[in-house]
Scaffold this motif. Structure first.
Motif, PDB file in Angstrom:
ATOM      1  N   PHE A   1       0.786  -1.236   0.000  1.00  0.00           N
ATOM      2  CA  PHE A   1       0.000   0.000   0.000  1.00  0.00           C
ATOM      3  C   PHE A   1       0.818   1.287   0.000  1.00  0.00           C
ATOM      4  N   GLU A   2       2.078   1.210   0.413  1.00  0.00           N
ATOM      5  CA  GLU A   2       2.853   2.443   0.602  1.00  0.00           C
ATOM      6  C   GLU A   2       2.830   3.345  -0.623  1.00  0.00           C
ATOM      7  N   PRO A   3       3.031   2.793  -1.836  1.00  0.00           N
ATOM      8  CA  PRO A   3       3.084   3.696  -2.993  1.00  0.00           C
ATOM      9  C   PRO A   3       1.770   4.457  -3.216  1.00  0.00           C
ATOM     10  N   SER A   4       0.664   3.909  -2.729  1.00  0.00           N
ATOM     11  CA  SER A   4      -0.595   4.618  -2.984  1.00  0.00           C
ATOM     12  C   SER A   4      -0.963   5.583  -1.857  1.00  0.00           C
ATOM     13  N   LEU A   5      -0.085   5.731  -0.858  1.00  0.00           N
ATOM     14  CA  LEU A   5      -0.398   6.707   0.201  1.00  0.00           C
ATOM     15  C   LEU A   5      -0.410   8.113  -0.395  1.00  0.00           C
ATOM     16  N   GLN A   6      -1.385   8.860   0.064  1.00  0.00           N
ATOM     17  CA  GLN A   6      -1.546  10.221  -0.426  1.00  0.00           C
ATOM     18  C   GLN A   6      -0.342  11.092  -0.060  1.00  0.00           C
ATOM     19  N   GLN A   7      -0.012  12.044  -0.943  1.00  0.00           N
ATOM     20  CA  GLN A   7       1.018  13.029  -0.578  1.00  0.00           C
ATOM     21  C   GLN A   7       0.325  14.339  -0.247  1.00  0.00           C
ATOM     22  N   HIS A   8       0.611  14.847   0.926  1.00  0.00           N
ATOM     23  CA  HIS A   8      -0.022  16.093   1.372  1.00  0.00           C
ATOM     24  C   HIS A   8       0.917  17.253   1.067  1.00  0.00           C
ATOM     25  N   VAL A   9       0.319  18.369   0.744  1.00  0.00           N
ATOM     26  CA  VAL A   9       1.114  19.540   0.362  1.00  0.00           C
ATOM     27  C   VAL A   9       1.222  20.488   1.544  1.00  0.00           C
ATOM     28  N   ALA A  10       2.452  20.886   1.872  1.00  0.00           N
ATOM     29  CA  ALA A  10       2.634  21.942   2.873  1.00  0.00           C
ATOM     30  C   ALA A  10       3.345  23.101   2.178  1.00  0.00           C
TER      31      ALA A  10
END
Ligand code: UTP
Length: 507
Positions: A348-357
């Motif tokens: 699942f790791e590759p599909s974890l969302q990337q959050h923008v800061a």
């Protein structure tokens, strides 16, 4: 060593050749360091990262418009509580937690890779001390709670046991943390049971998709978020280390919560007996707009919804009993089975969302001057540790009391909340109440009896200063032995030495 030619060719492919624009004028050492740093960045991944960051920052902020209709609170069947319900069930959970600890099956994992920018110190947050009478740091409090919980489990089961301490650090925090632990003699833990490992870093990117140079010889890098945990576990073969030690259950927590109960037997036991693969401690939100993420379901799947994503109307919704419908505040205390972590890493790791800061990132301008921007100019992409909840097969939440278990150190004293004063007060208030419940009566320095205040407002210091070492009590247990019907002068610092003195002679 990487040649400039190779590095330049890679950067060209990634569209990031500007990172070498000062290379020719650098001294040999600085130049070699820059080339080494850049050689680590895989061109294709760098290109993708920069494009993704720019695209993500360009997207309209805010939640999907239909989120409100897709939300549900967690089903009651998967929520346990440390503060309400059947005391016999709580005893069963606690017994099970201690049993698993005594079997050496429980580890704790600290997320300590953050930069702590809001607190604003130059060293890792765990090394901060909030001004307790004992002057203990956050790291020391945590180490001592580990020792105490090991001792309690060992005593119950007539064994010696270990709760290994895994500590995820980053480029910023690894060296000073390692040095600090060494200097402190690992707080009398066995160094073999303290495993530090480093998370990855990612370049900060400007709004046009260009990675930022923070100095002529250094790319601006930031840790990849506390959800970088999963890649870091794989990079450093941490699950293999856990398997070697027989660890099956992992309690993951943040560095900044001064009240954190490491390897909490109640929480661990609840999760184990529920057959959970993933769990989260929650506290009831103090008020609808409180800025904490809410653990709930989206389309029937467990998830943390950030406070910024909840519309004010949804945040205000009430359950029939009058409590907030979306009240389960996430406090970054998670339970994972080792098997679940394994599945996350594998699938699942590759599909974890990337959050923008969006942050202010110091940079060198084209003339080579260092600029400290007044407005945010950079994008950092981060993964979050809780974004794995949707992949759980059996997710549970566990409600705990805020006063007992949650007071994070996020800000400096200039902020109104979650600062050194509020965290110190939370701990001392808790210890004052533990002492009162154990039967202590406090005297002031002149020997005058202070009125007991079993209810504290939280906005003022307790009437008597009392600090209890975690080596003496983990969660308020065992204090009657020292304090029942005793008049004690404040300040009371109940550490191991004083406990020896106060212990009844015949015990
Ligand atoms: P925060 O989100 O509070 O961030 O981290 P922070 O870096 O500590 O503080 P600010 O935002 O710069 O002021 C919550 C937890 O996640 C860890 C932190 O160390 C803290 O325990 N964390 C955060 C990591 O381990 N790695 C990261 O990349 C970010």
């Amino acid at each position: 060593m990487a040649s400039e030619q190779d590095v330049r060719a890679g950067l060209r492919r990634a569209g990031q050749e500007h990172l070498l624009r000062f290379c020719a004028e650098l001294a040999p050492g600085a130049r070699a360091a820059l080339l080494a740093e850049l050689a680590e960045l895989e061109p294709e991944a760098l290109r993708e990262h920069c494009q993704r960051a720019a695209a993500a920052s360009a997207r309209a902020p805010g939640p999907p418009p239909d989120l409100g209709t897709r939300l549900r609170p967690l089903p009651p069947g998967c929520v346990g509580s440390a503060i309400r319900g059947d005391p016999a069930a709580r005893r069963r959970w606690e017994d099970e937690g201690f049993r698993q600890i005594a079997l050496n099956k429980v580890a704790v994992l600290l997320l300590a890779g953050g930069q702590g920018t809001r607190l604003g110190v130059t060293y890792p947050k765990g090394m901060y001390q909030v001004g307790l009478p004992s002057q203990k740091t956050l790291y020391q409090l945590q180490a001592e709670r580990i020792r105490r919980v090991e001792q309690l489990a060992g005593e119950r089961h007539g064994t010696r046991c270990t709760v290994p301490w895994y500590i995820m650090t980053s480029e910023f925090t690894l060296a000073p943390t390692a040095e600090f632990f060494k200097k402190q003699g690992f707080f009398r833990l066995d160094p073999a049971n303290v495993v530090m490992f480093e998370q990855r870093m990612l370049p900060a990117v400007d709004f046009s998709g260009q990675a930022i140079l923070e100095r002529k010889d250094k790319v601006a890098m930031a840790p990849d978020g506390n959800g970088g945990l999963y890649r870091a576990l794989e990079d450093h073969q941490i699950l293999q280390d856990m398997a070697r030690r027989g660890v099956e259950f992992v309690h993951v927590y943040c560095v900044d919560n001064i009240l954190v109960r490491l390897a909490d037997p109640l929480f661990v036991g609840f999760c184990v007996l529920q057959g959970a693969d993933c769990g989260a401690k929650v506290v009831a939100k103090a008020y609808p707009e409180e800025p904490v993420g809410v653990v709930c379901q989206v389309d029937g799947v467990p998830q943390v919804v950030e406070y910024s994503e909840l519309s004010p109307e949804t945040a205000q919704l009430r359950a029939p009993d009058g409590s907030l419908l979306y009240s389960a505040g996430n406090i970054c205390n998670h339970f994972f089975t080792r098997d679940f972590l394994h599945a996350v890493i594998r699938e699942f790791e590759p599909s974890l969302q990337q959050h923008v800061a969006i942050k202010k990132v110091p940079f060198v301008d084209d003339a080579g001057n260092l600029v400290k921007p007044l407005k945010p100019n950079g994008i950092k992409l981060e993964k979050f540790v809780f974004d794995v909840f949707p992949f759980a097969k059996n997710f549970v939440a566990f409600e705990v009391g805020r006063e007992e278990e949650f007071s994070p150190l996020k800000n400096s004293d200039s902020a109104a909340r979650d600062n050194p004063v509020t965290t110190r007060r939370a701990l001392l208030s808790q210890h004052y109440l533990w002492a009162l419940r154990a039967g202590a009566r406090f005297l002031d320095t002149h020997g005058t009896l202070l009125p007991a205040e079993p209810e504290l407002s939280g906005s003022e210091d307790p009437p008597a200063c009392c600090e209890i070492s975690p080596l003496v009590s983990y969660s308020g247990e065992g204090l009657e032995e020292y304090l029942r019907d005793r008049e004690v002068k404040a300040p009371l610092i109940l550490d191991e030495a004083l406990a020896q003195v106060l212990r009844p002679q015949d015990s």
